[in-house]
Design a protein around this motif. Structure first.
Motif, PDB file in Angstrom:
ATOM      1  N   GLU A 221      74.000   9.379 -15.141  1.00 48.60           N
ATOM      2  CA  GLU A 221      72.679   9.309 -14.393  1.00 48.60           C
ATOM      3  C   GLU A 221      72.417  10.540 -13.613  1.00 48.60           C
ATOM      4  N   ILE A 222      73.225  10.858 -12.642  1.00 46.32           N
ATOM      5  CA  ILE A 222      72.778  11.966 -12.051  1.00 46.32           C
ATOM      6  C   ILE A 222      72.773  13.346 -12.853  1.00 46.32           C
ATOM      7  N   ALA A 223      73.214  13.321 -13.960  1.00 43.98           N
ATOM      8  CA  ALA A 223      73.183  14.660 -14.659  1.00 43.98           C
ATOM      9  C   ALA A 223      71.545  14.456 -15.609  1.00 43.98           C
TER      10      ALA A 223
ATOM     11  N   PRO B 289      67.118  13.807 -15.574  1.00 42.08           N
ATOM     12  CA  PRO B 289      66.280  14.174 -14.505  1.00 42.08           C
ATOM     13  C   PRO B 289      65.788  12.979 -13.499  1.00 42.08           C
ATOM     14  N   ALA B 290      66.334  11.797 -13.855  1.00 44.31           N
ATOM     15  CA  ALA B 290      66.284  10.649 -12.972  1.00 44.31           C
ATOM     16  C   ALA B 290      67.196  10.574 -11.972  1.00 44.31           C
ATOM     17  N   ALA B 291      67.939  11.605 -11.709  1.00 41.07           N
ATOM     18  CA  ALA B 291      69.087  11.794 -10.852  1.00 41.07           C
ATOM     19  C   ALA B 291      68.671  11.332  -9.286  1.00 41.07           C
ATOM     20  N   MET B 292      67.638  11.769  -8.786  1.00 41.56           N
ATOM     21  CA  MET B 292      67.354  11.575  -7.292  1.00 41.56           C
ATOM     22  C   MET B 292      67.212  10.350  -6.947  1.00 41.56           C
ATOM     23  N   PRO B 293      66.621   9.402  -7.604  1.00 40.28           N
ATOM     24  CA  PRO B 293      66.484   7.954  -6.859  1.00 40.28           C
ATOM     25  C   PRO B 293      67.726   7.471  -6.826  1.00 40.28           C
ATOM     26  N   LEU B 294      68.467   7.646  -7.602  1.00 46.55           N
ATOM     27  CA  LEU B 294      69.992   7.069  -7.496  1.00 46.55           C
ATOM     28  C   LEU B 294      70.582   7.178  -6.202  1.00 46.55           C
ATOM     29  N   ALA B 295      70.620   8.852  -6.306  1.00 49.02           N
ATOM     30  CA  ALA B 295      71.316   9.223  -5.166  1.00 49.02           C
ATOM     31  C   ALA B 295      70.817   9.110  -3.656  1.00 49.02           C
ATOM     32  N   LEU B 296      69.484   8.986  -3.843  1.00 48.06           N
ATOM     33  CA  LEU B 296      68.869   8.691  -2.326  1.00 48.06           C
ATOM     34  C   LEU B 296      69.049   7.239  -1.743  1.00 48.06           C
TER      35      LEU B 296
ATOM     36  N   VAL C 265      80.511  11.572  -6.347  1.00 47.60           N
ATOM     37  CA  VAL C 265      79.775  10.922  -6.931  1.00 47.60           C
ATOM     38  C   VAL C 265      80.540   9.989  -7.971  1.00 47.60           C
ATOM     39  N   PRO C 266      80.638   8.686  -7.981  1.00 50.83           N
ATOM     40  CA  PRO C 266      81.362   7.879  -8.801  1.00 50.83           C
ATOM     41  C   PRO C 266      81.165   7.967 -10.169  1.00 50.83           C
ATOM     42  N   ASP C 267      82.175   7.757 -11.049  1.00 53.76           N
ATOM     43  CA  ASP C 267      82.218   7.943 -12.404  1.00 53.76           C
ATOM     44  C   ASP C 267      81.082   7.223 -13.126  1.00 53.76           C
ATOM     45  N   TRP C 268      80.714   6.041 -12.797  1.00 50.96           N
ATOM     46  CA  TRP C 268      79.661   5.159 -13.258  1.00 50.96           C
ATOM     47  C   TRP C 268      78.401   5.978 -13.120  1.00 50.96           C
ATOM     48  N   ALA C 269      78.235   6.843 -11.991  1.00 53.05           N
ATOM     49  CA  ALA C 269      76.954   7.400 -11.562  1.00 53.05           C
ATOM     50  C   ALA C 269      76.693   8.837 -12.416  1.00 53.05           C
ATOM     51  N   LYS C 270      77.822   9.250 -12.837  1.00 53.46           N
ATOM     52  CA  LYS C 270      77.722  10.538 -13.327  1.00 53.46           C
ATOM     53  C   LYS C 270      76.526  11.041 -14.306  1.00 53.46           C
TER      54      LYS C 270
ATOM     55  N   ARG D 299      74.440  24.940  -5.475  1.00 56.99           N
ATOM     56  CA  ARG D 299      75.752  24.791  -6.541  1.00 56.99           C
ATOM     57  C   ARG D 299      75.082  23.878  -7.618  1.00 56.99           C
ATOM     58  N   LYS D 300      75.667  24.192  -8.693  1.00 56.15           N
ATOM     59  CA  LYS D 300      75.048  23.396  -9.863  1.00 56.15           C
ATOM     60  C   LYS D 300      75.247  21.858  -9.948  1.00 56.15           C
ATOM     61  N   ALA D 301      76.562  21.697  -9.689  1.00 54.24           N
ATOM     62  CA  ALA D 301      77.137  20.136  -9.580  1.00 54.24           C
ATOM     63  C   ALA D 301      76.728  19.335  -8.347  1.00 54.24           C
ATOM     64  N   PRO D 302      76.314  18.209  -8.801  1.00 53.13           N
ATOM     65  CA  PRO D 302      76.584  17.297  -9.944  1.00 53.13           C
ATOM     66  C   PRO D 302      75.687  17.220 -10.918  1.00 53.13           C
ATOM     67  N   PHE D 303      74.490  18.105 -10.958  1.00 56.48           N
ATOM     68  CA  PHE D 303      73.465  17.695 -11.720  1.00 56.48           C
ATOM     69  C   PHE D 303      73.405  18.583 -12.740  1.00 56.48           C
ATOM     70  N   GLY D 304      73.238  18.194 -14.077  1.00 60.12           N
ATOM     71  CA  GLY D 304      73.376  18.965 -15.258  1.00 60.12           C
ATOM     72  C   GLY D 304      72.138  19.828 -15.452  1.00 60.12           C
TER      73      GLY D 304
END
Ligand code: 9MR
Length: 378
Positions: free
Chosen positions: A123-125, A127-134, A116-121, A169-174
């Motif tokens: 957001e990934i952490a 609840p809106a994480a998944m749309p970005l990852a998908l 995961v790139p630093d800029w996305a971290k 695994r917990k990572a990368p989600f908070g």
């Protein structure tokens, strides 16, 4: 290994030592053909500079590999270091080389917590994480639609020590996520390239100890859960980062592979190498210990029909990730020798061990769930 007429002539003509070495290393039959004869495929990890014109590794790669996987160039953080400006140029060097030379490609990896790139971290952490990852999974798999045969859609999503249900695994989600996010990644990848074979890839399932046993259980549970959710998964990638001196129990591993196969997915050994920090100081002895360890592993693994092939995480020792990894350093301070070729591009006992294990593997027969067998060679 015989020295060919061509090499003798080149030496006689005063060709430089380096080119003679490359020529010798690329002589005789490579592992790709030996694998293909059994209906298996052999390949390796590469970096763009390995396949540039003039690279001494280039003829070796062409001789040995039927399939390539970029080491880092398809990871999200490498592709999109700044938001919204993905740069495919390094990955394209490898994919283009594969296309020009009739080699297959593996994509590694569409979603990985370490990728995961630093800029996305931030957001990934949330609840809106998944749309970005998908969106990323769709973007990268879609970009190479029809050109990358097989994807590690999700990499290393299990860590029993984190204490989450299913061993996730917990990572990368908070926040705690269930396996639904993994299923969603597979659906996104299938939509982006309906013909790519889609894999879940993980490590530390090979040995007879508690952490590896927990990861094996996690993998089997995850496969069952993904099937339950109708996720389009075609394969399990077993990284196979081996370590000389660790306890390997063939019967146990054979059972694990059979259990995986029973879920209907293919298995590929995706990143094989052998850490040698427990092996002898003497190089000849050390190389033999590494080779024997790998041979025992491969004889067991390749016996399972669901195993479709083997990739090494590099061909040449000095290209190994272990050279810069603290926990794999040797007490005597000498560099690791984990791969089939040494730094002078000479084949090592590990190369022979892989070749013999491929020769001895049972001929593949088409499985109900499997994709097409590779064309038989030689
Ligand atoms: O070899 C890779 C190394 O150059 C990178 O720094 C590292 C982090 O991106 O990843 C290494 O490759 C890993 C692979 O992507 C996943 N399985 C373990 C590999 C070795 O660490």
């Amino acid at each position: 290994m015989s020295v060919s007429r061509r090499t003798v002539l080149r030496l006689a003509a005063g060709g430089c030592a380096a080119s003679a070495m490359v020529s010798r290393a690329s002589e005789g039959e490579g592992l790709a053909r030996r694998a293909a004869r059994r209906g298996l495929s052999f390949g390796c990890m590469v970096r763009p500079e390995h396949v540039e014109r003039g690279s001494p590794l280039l003829p070796v790669i062409l001789r040995e590999a039927a399939m390539l996987v970029p080491e880092n160039d398809l990871k999200w953080r490498a592709l999109e270091p700044a938001r919204g400006r993905p740069d495919y140029s390094r990955a394209e060097k490898i994919v283009g080389f594969a296309e020009r030379n009739g080699l297959k490609m593996r994509g590694h990896t569409a979603f990985w917590y370490k990728g995961v790139p630093d800029w996305a971290k931030p957001e990934i952490a949330s609840p809106a994480a998944m749309p970005l990852a998908l969106r990323h999974v769709q973007e990268v798999v879609g970009h190479f639609r029809g050109r990358i045969a097989e994807w590690d859609v999700v990499n290393e999503a299990l860590e029993a020590g984190d204490g989450l249900p299913g061993g996730l695994r917990k990572a990368p989600f908070g926040q705690a996520m269930d396996a639904g996010y993994i299923a969603d990644c597979f659906h996104a990848a299938r939509e982006a390239d309906p013909n790519a074979r889609l894999y879940y890839n993980d490590f530390a399932v090979e040995y007879d100890d508690t952490p590896h046993a927990l990861r094996r259980k996690g993998v089997l549970d995850l496969l069952a859960e993904l099937k339950r959710r109708n996720a389009p998964i075609d394969g399990l990638g077993i990284q196979s980062h081996l370590c000389y001196g660790w306890r390997f129990t063939p019967r146990l591993y054979r059972t694990f592979l059979a259990d995986v196969a029973a879920t209907g997915v293919d298995i590929r050994l995706t990143e094989m190498d052998v850490a040698d920090f427990h092996a002898a100081t003497d190089i000849a002895q050390r190389d033999q210990q590494v080779a024997d360890h790998a041979r025992r592993y491969l004889d067991t693994a390749l016996d399972e029909q669901a195993v479709v092939g083997l990739m090494c995480w590099g061909l040449r020792d000095r290209d190994s990730w272990m050279q810069s990894e603290r926990w794999t350093q040797r007490a005597d301070g000498s560099p690791e020798r984990p791969l089939p070729y040494d730094d002078q591009l000479q084949r090592k006992p590990l190369w022979d061990a892989i070749g013999s294990a491929l020769d001895n593997a049972p001929q593949r027969v088409r499985r109900r769930s499997a994709g097409p067998l590779p064309k038989a060679a030689g």
